[in-house]
Design a protein around this motif. Sequence first.
Motif, short mmCIF file in Angstrom:
data_model
loop_
_atom_site.label_atom_id
_atom_site.label_comp_id
_atom_site.label_asym_id
_atom_site.label_seq_id
_atom_site.Cartn_x
_atom_site.Cartn_y
_atom_site.Cartn_z
N ALA A 1 0.82 -1.21 0.00
CA ALA A 1 0.00 0.00 0.00
C ALA A 1 0.86 1.26 0.00
N LYS A 2 2.00 1.20 0.67
CA LYS A 2 2.87 2.38 0.77
C LYS A 2 3.36 2.82 -0.61
N GLU A 3 3.74 1.85 -1.44
CA GLU A 3 4.28 2.18 -2.76
C GLU A 3 3.29 1.91 -3.89
N ASP A 4 2.12 1.38 -3.55
CA ASP A 4 1.08 1.05 -4.52
C ASP A 4 1.61 0.10 -5.59
N LEU A 5 2.27 -0.96 -5.14
CA LEU A 5 2.84 -1.97 -6.02
C LEU A 5 2.18 -3.32 -5.78
N VAL A 6 2.04 -4.11 -6.84
CA VAL A 6 1.54 -5.47 -6.71
C VAL A 6 2.66 -6.43 -7.13
N LEU A 7 2.67 -7.60 -6.49
CA LEU A 7 3.67 -8.62 -6.79
C LEU A 7 3.08 -9.60 -7.80
N ILE A 8 3.68 -9.68 -8.98
CA ILE A 8 3.26 -10.61 -10.02
C ILE A 8 4.04 -11.91 -9.85
N LEU A 9 3.34 -12.99 -9.53
CA LEU A 9 3.99 -14.31 -9.43
C LEU A 9 3.97 -14.93 -10.82
N ASP A 10 4.90 -14.50 -11.64
CA ASP A 10 4.93 -14.88 -13.05
C ASP A 10 5.20 -16.38 -13.19
N THR A 11 4.27 -17.08 -13.85
CA THR A 11 4.42 -18.52 -14.01
C THR A 11 5.43 -18.88 -15.10
N ALA A 12 5.80 -17.91 -15.94
CA ALA A 12 6.84 -18.15 -16.96
C ALA A 12 8.19 -17.78 -16.35
N ARG A 13 8.63 -18.58 -15.39
CA ARG A 13 9.86 -18.24 -14.67
C ARG A 13 11.10 -18.41 -15.53
N PHE A 14 10.96 -19.07 -16.68
CA PHE A 14 12.09 -19.15 -17.61
C PHE A 14 12.32 -17.81 -18.29
N LYS A 15 11.32 -16.90 -18.19
CA LYS A 15 11.47 -15.56 -18.76
C LYS A 15 11.68 -14.50 -17.68
N TYR A 16 10.81 -14.52 -16.67
CA TYR A 16 10.84 -13.47 -15.65
C TYR A 16 10.60 -14.08 -14.27
N PRO A 17 11.35 -13.66 -13.27
CA PRO A 17 11.07 -14.07 -11.90
C PRO A 17 9.88 -13.27 -11.37
N PRO A 18 9.38 -13.57 -10.18
CA PRO A 18 8.35 -12.71 -9.59
C PRO A 18 8.84 -11.26 -9.55
N HIS A 19 7.95 -10.32 -9.84
CA HIS A 19 8.38 -8.93 -9.91
C HIS A 19 7.24 -8.01 -9.47
N TRP A 20 7.64 -6.86 -8.96
CA TRP A 20 6.69 -5.84 -8.52
C TRP A 20 6.39 -4.88 -9.67
N VAL A 21 5.12 -4.51 -9.82
CA VAL A 21 4.72 -3.53 -10.83
C VAL A 21 3.75 -2.54 -10.19
N PRO A 22 3.74 -1.28 -10.65
CA PRO A 22 2.74 -0.33 -10.14
C PRO A 22 1.32 -0.83 -10.41
N LEU A 23 0.46 -0.73 -9.43
CA LEU A 23 -0.90 -1.22 -9.57
C LEU A 23 -1.62 -0.54 -10.73
N GLU A 24 -1.44 0.77 -10.89
CA GLU A 24 -2.11 1.48 -11.97
C GLU A 24 -1.62 0.98 -13.33
N MET A 25 -0.34 0.64 -13.43
CA MET A 25 0.19 0.11 -14.68
C MET A 25 -0.43 -1.25 -14.99
N LEU A 26 -0.62 -2.09 -13.96
CA LEU A 26 -1.27 -3.38 -14.17
C LEU A 26 -2.71 -3.18 -14.63
#
Length: 282
Positions: free
Chosen positions: A135-160
């Motif tokens: 809530a402080k940074e308004d970020l969500v954690l994406i648990l990306d299932t394509a881990r061969f491409k991207y690890p879990p990563h934080w993105v701005p909620l508005e961007m999502l």
Amino acid sequence: MNNFFKLIEQFRTQDEPAYCGLASLAMTLNTLNIDPRRTWKGPWRWFHEEMLDCCHPLPKVREEGITLTQAACLARCNGARVELYPYGSVGLAEFRAMVAEACHSAEEHIIVSYSRKEFLQTGDGHFSPIGGYSAKEDLVLILDTARFKYPPHWVPLEMLHNAMARIDPATGRPRGFMRMGRHPRLDSVLFTLDVRDEHWRQASRYTLEHMAGVVAAAAAAPGATAQGILTAAACGAPAAALRKFIAVRTAGSSTHGGVCIQTAAVHTFLRELRGTPLFAAC
């Protein structure tokens, strides 16, 4: 981030490049401790991507992936409580509140369908569960299932939220998200009723408004018998509606209007129903 600890126990990498939707569903269904009602391997009952074939054939999923509506159908067919939110059905503030509530409670989980292009990632359409919210940074954690491409990563909620607005070429419409939880009671193992269908509403109205009168008239007739009364009640019902609102949960079905319909199983059920003495009396 109460939901993170449950999801991370089931975190998996998708088996095929187009299996992001199936991997997200399998991961979330296992997180919710929903019983698949069939074995996976040996005696173990566990959701795996290859088991999620009741709304769209797996060979097609390998080639094309799945849409948000098909993902919701799969989740419902396999026992989850699902609330579907195409982009535009809720605003940014309400989406933020839903994410915060789900991440805090861990009683339900959110799977988002979005375009990677919004994040300048390779590829386009993708599914992933949300694994946490800051809530402080308004970020969500994406648990990306394509881990061969991207690890879990934080993105701005508005961007999502904006990423869900991008058009899905398969449907010509924006994407969206769904909330998944457990039902307070078990579904039928054999079949479920689609209560949204007009034929079901006709059957419901008959039961609530007309059947009592039919039974009373049959009971008042000279020489009334229990069999005769039951026959009158059954014959007065809109029995033809069974073909419309029964959906049997087995492998190899198709999707029609977001409903999982098992054509062969429905015909088998109806054939057996027509073979009963009560049906023959009608």
